[in-house]
Design an enzyme around this catalytic site. Structure first.
Site: not given
Ligand code: ADP
Ligand code: MG
Length: 402
Positions: A39, A201, A356, A380
């Site tokens: 990233r 998540k 990630g 997400g």
């Protein structure tokens, strides 16, 4: 509509201007060491471009979920060091996000200099998107750039609230690349369209699964996400992580309507706790998980069943590890899926991997970048985008005039 990109603005506009660049440097850090910096590397073209044009850069990110507290292990200090290495120049880092010292430092920035603010989420106001915090962040700069694709599905102060105070609200090169690349998958996925979702998540992921059940041909579930569905099916999940709060009932309905599309684990690697427990061993169980045990990975039968669906055709989209791959005892399922997706690419499928931790898992499985068609920095956010929903952090940017 296409968004205005940093290269749509004439070069002289940047000279001496303070440019706020929201990035997503939410990278996995263990014992102060960055384990995976994809990233960060992906934003270097944007940063280089602005530096070369004489802008003064104020870069900001969040890291983890400190919930408004100053958590030492979630300081972005290590990120500042890595960014300095990658840019080949020193990045100013004060260890502060807002306040007088930050203002003073920004005022002292020279053309082409770069500073990184401390973790935005050390302030609760970031997530709460308060006008005061947004205004304070906005007061630091003249131009706003979003290169944080991975956080663009959040309406936080730095991704959304502050943008409205700027006339120029631009997409960075990374955001532009992600939008262009994945628009194709979103508008006309190649068939069969196989979606693999795991990770922890759960709420975000289950919301995404709702839409994928309509769009995709098959949805393979693993990781923390799977147990809510297994519980809905009446399977004992022991102490595995689940999302209650109406999700179990919804999952039960979904299982009825989409039985032919949803794939769930049929065996599991379980243990009493991540560190082991009084029975410190982990074991493989079929179907039901014993009461005091928790599922930490998909088992070998599940792996075989899932791999048989990951073929060299159509679109394959994967977000979320199949287990706690960070620990070797629970990494097998994720590694097998990573290698299967890589092989499918070589056989002709168009593969998309994002998130990630999922990207970190690719590294652990020693999958090369060239063995995946597109590696996204979004997890997400990519789920939300591929579902056809608007990303607030993107919609707030200027429309391109051409
Ligand atoms: P991504 O960052 O790729 O979008 P998430 O952030 O949703 O994925 O989740 C990643 C995390 O999920 C990993 O750190 C992994 O350890 C955790 N995880 C996967 N399976 C389980 C499980 N069965 N129980 C608890 N955590 C899990
Ligand atoms: Mg994650």
């Amino acid at each position: 509509m296409a968004k205005m990109v940093i290269s749509d603005v004439p070069d002289p506009e940047y000279v001496g201007k303070r440019v706020f660049v929201r990035v997503d440097f939410n990278v996995p850090i263990l014992d102060g060491q960055i384990r995976e910096d994809y990233r960060i590397r992906r934003t270097i073209p944007t940063i280089d471009y602005l530096v070369e044009r004489g802008a003064r850069l104020i870069i900001a990110t969040h890291l983890g979920r400190p919930m408004g507290r100053r958590v030492a292990s979630l300081s972005v200090g290590p990120v500042a060091n890595r960014l300095s290495e990658l840019l080949g120049k020193s990045v100013k880092f004060l260890g502060k996000t807002i306040g007088e010292d930050v203002k003073r430092s920004v005022a002292e920035l020279q053309n082409g200099e770069v500073m990184l603010l401390e973790n935005l989420r050390f302030h609760l106001e970031e997530r709460e998107n308060t006008p005061e915090f947004s205004k304070e962040l906005a007061s630091l700069a003249d131009i706003y750039v979003n290169d944080a694709f991975g956080t663009s599905h959040r309406s936080h102060a730095s991704t959304y609230g502050m943008a409205k105070y700027f006339e120029l609200r631009l997409a960075g090169f990374l955001v532009n690349w992600e939008l262009n690349t994945f628009a194709k998958v979103r508008e006309s996925p190649e068939r069969p369209y196989i979606v693999i979702v795991g990770g922890s998540k759960i709420r975000d992921k289950i919301n995404a699964v709702k839409n994928f059940l309509e769009i995709a041909d098959k949805v393979l579930l693993g990781g923390g996400v799977a147990y809510t569905f297994l519980k809905a099916k009446g399977v004992n999940v022991g102490t595995s992580i689940i999302e209650d709060d109406g999700m179990v009932e919804w999952a039960a309905e979904a299982l009825k309507s989409y039985r032919h599309k949803i794939y769930l684990p049929i065996d599991h690697v379980v243990a009493e706790s991540m560190q082991g427990g009084k029975n410190s061993m982990c074991m493989i169980v079929d179907d039901e998980i014993p009461d005091e045990y928790r599922g930490f990975d998909i088992g070998p039968k599940t792996v075989a069943r899932y791999i048989s669906q990951i073929k060299g055709e159509g679109n394959i989209f994967w977000n979320g590890p199949m287990g706690v791959f960070e620990l070797d005892a629970f990494s097998s399922g994720t590694t097998h899926i990573a290698r299967a997706v890589a092989l499918a690419t070589l056989r002709g499928a168009t593969t998309v991997v994002g998130g990630g931790e999922t990207v970190a898992a690719l590294r652990k499985a020693e999958v090369l970048d060239s063995e995946i068609s597109h590696i996204s920095t979004g997890g997400g956010s990519l789920l939300v985008f591929l579902n056809g929903e608007e990303l607030p952090g993107i919609s707030i940017l200027n429309e391109s005039e051409v």
